[in-house]
Design an enzyme around this catalytic site. Structure first.
Site, PDB file in Angstrom:
ATOM      1  N   ARG A 119     -27.814   0.563  -6.875  1.00 20.46           N
ATOM      2  CA  ARG A 119     -28.756   0.404  -5.780  1.00 20.46           C
ATOM      3  C   ARG A 119     -30.095  -0.025  -6.381  1.00 20.46           C
ATOM      4  O   ARG A 119     -30.850   0.785  -6.916  1.00 20.46           O
ATOM      5  CB  ARG A 119     -28.897   1.731  -5.040  1.00 20.46           C
ATOM      6  CG  ARG A 119     -29.567   1.648  -3.690  1.00 20.46           C
ATOM      7  CD  ARG A 119     -29.811   3.042  -3.151  1.00 20.46           C
ATOM      8  NE  ARG A 119     -30.963   3.668  -3.797  1.00 20.46           N
ATOM      9  CZ  ARG A 119     -31.066   4.973  -4.048  1.00 20.46           C
ATOM     10  NH1 ARG A 119     -30.074   5.783  -3.753  1.00 20.46           N
ATOM     11  NH2 ARG A 119     -32.151   5.447  -4.608  1.00 20.46           N
TER      12      ARG A 119
ATOM     13  N   HIS B 144     -33.278   4.061  -1.541  1.00 25.37           N
ATOM     14  CA  HIS B 144     -32.143   4.399  -0.676  1.00 25.37           C
ATOM     15  C   HIS B 144     -32.354   3.829   0.725  1.00 25.37           C
ATOM     16  O   HIS B 144     -31.461   3.207   1.309  1.00 25.37           O
ATOM     17  CB  HIS B 144     -31.974   5.914  -0.606  1.00 25.37           C
ATOM     18  CG  HIS B 144     -30.922   6.375   0.333  1.00 25.37           C
ATOM     19  ND1 HIS B 144     -29.571   6.216   0.091  1.00 25.37           N
ATOM     20  CD2 HIS B 144     -31.012   6.971   1.549  1.00 25.37           C
ATOM     21  CE1 HIS B 144     -28.887   6.704   1.095  1.00 25.37           C
ATOM     22  NE2 HIS B 144     -29.730   7.160   1.994  1.00 25.37           N
TER      23      HIS B 144
ATOM     24  N   TYR C 141     -37.523   9.932  -8.678  1.00 28.65           N
ATOM     25  CA  TYR C 141     -36.373  10.569  -9.324  1.00 28.65           C
ATOM     26  C   TYR C 141     -35.593   9.635 -10.247  1.00 28.65           C
ATOM     27  O   TYR C 141     -34.656  10.069 -10.915  1.00 28.65           O
ATOM     28  CB  TYR C 141     -35.425  11.154  -8.266  1.00 28.65           C
ATOM     29  CG  TYR C 141     -34.969  10.169  -7.205  1.00 28.65           C
ATOM     30  CD1 TYR C 141     -33.919   9.286  -7.449  1.00 28.65           C
ATOM     31  CD2 TYR C 141     -35.576  10.127  -5.955  1.00 28.65           C
ATOM     32  CE1 TYR C 141     -33.498   8.391  -6.482  1.00 28.65           C
ATOM     33  CE2 TYR C 141     -35.163   9.236  -4.980  1.00 28.65           C
ATOM     34  CZ  TYR C 141     -34.114   8.366  -5.249  1.00 28.65           C
ATOM     35  OH  TYR C 141     -33.711   7.471  -4.291  1.00 28.65           O
TER      36      TYR C 141
END
Length: 359
Positions: free
Chosen positions: A258, A262, A271
């Site tokens: 990805r 998100h 993160y």
């Protein structure tokens, strides 16, 4: 000692990150002109995805789930299906849906909060399932459709997609078990993009592969380089042919990444390390296939710039169609909840109309 079972999971790859073949292409690989057509679709998808993110950033679209980096997997899945098959997507498989006739304006309407985006105008998408935001419940929908196909004796296949996080849901396991128990024409695509929002693949499961999650259900399992269009097409070909010939279901794990957040409501920098993302960009699907096509003499910079301009023109037409769509009256939020609305819903609808001065 008696061994009850042993298993191996094959990893499928033909094209490395430098666009070089690491294995001979399978006999089923499409000719160059068809590969080029699919590559153009990948670039079209990437153009749309970037424009959709820009629309959200300027307040013209709701929260949106980007698909940057998934182009080979999504286009390959969609290209491998027949019109009579059924797709049960999650909320990110735009490429597969576009290949099946979903319009860009419908995607934008959905993310703009208009449920009419789920009412696809074109076939074969019209008999596919709508977007599914609850994680992996669409897998059960596909298993149910596959059971109907088998009971009716129809040579159709139900294909569904979930993410690496979604593969941990009981819905996915139940769908896999049903497909194995009833020997269904079912293909479970697990899009392993490394992260389930902020949860890394390493913390998601103790399984060495996500493909092996199909073993307990008795399904054929295969891990595929999801950034390699040739591998995606071959993996899907095997799964679809098995399903169509009565050999049962398949779990395909597509290894991809990805490259964006998100969703546009997420900030992956909180993160995910910068070095990890930079490394992922060296393996991404678009540049990989582009290098191969250039080496084959069927693509160059001039063609690319011309196609990007055309993609931009086509996407802008769809964006304008979305922006010019008249909003529905607010009472429609009540109109399709129930065939026979209960009194409290009818009362709320009446209150809304009163506030609007239309009671």
């Amino acid at each position: 000692m008696t061994v009850a079972a042993r298993f191996e999971i094959e990893h499928l790859q033909y094209l490395d990150p430098d666009g070089q073949l690491v294995a001979e292409l399978p006999p089923s690989a499409p000719p160059k002109d068809e590969v080029l057509a699919l590559f153009r679709q990948m670039l079209f998808l990437r153009t749309f995805d970037g424009k959709a993110v820009a629309l959200q950033r300027t307040g013209k679209l709701g929260t949106y789930a980007p698909c940057l980096g998934h182009e080979a997997t999504q286009i390959g899945i969609g290209a491998s299906m027949r019109p009579e098959d059924v797709l049960a997507p999650s909320y990110r498989e735009y490429g597969a849906q576009i290949m099946r006739g979903v319009q860009l304006r419908e995607i934008l309407m959905y993310w703009g909060g208009d449920e009419r985006g789920n009412d696809y105008a074109n076939e074969p998408a019209r008999h596919d399932f709508p977007w599914c935001v609850p994680i992996s419940t669409q897998c059960l929908h596909a298993a149910g459709a596959a059971l109907a196909f088998k009971l009716r004796g129809e040579p159709r296949v139900a294909v569904t997609c979930c993410g690496d996080g979604g593969s941990s849901k009981t819905d996915t396991y139940a769908a896999i078990n049903s497909a194995g128990a009833y020997d269904l024409p079912f293909v479970q695509c697990i899009i392993n993009n490394g992260w389930a929002i902020s949860v890394p693949r390493s913390a998601q499961t103790g399984a060495k592969t996500l493909a092996q999650k199909g073993l307990a259900g008795g399904l054929y399992c295969l891990q595929v380089d999801g950034n390699d269009l040739f591998a995606v097409l071959e993996g899907m070909r095997r799964a679809m042919e098995r399903a169509r010939s009565g050999e049962g279901g398949t779990v395909l794990e597509f290894l991809t990444y990805r490259l964006h957040d998100h969703t546009t409501a997420d900030d992956a920098r909180r993160y995910r390390g910068e070095d990890e993302v930079k490394q992922a960009w060296t393996r991404e699907p678009f540049l990989r296939l582009r290098k191969w096509l250039v080496a084959q003499g069927v693509w160059d910079d001039a063609q690319e710039q011309a196609w990007i301009a055309e993609c931009t023109r086509l996407v802008d037409i769809e964006i304008n169609a979305y922006l010019e769509t008249k909003t529905q009256p607010p009472e429609t939020m009540f109109d399709y909840l129930y065939a026979d609305p209960p009194p409290d819903i009818l009362e709320q609808r009446a209150q809304l109309l009163a506030l609007e001065g239309r009671a």
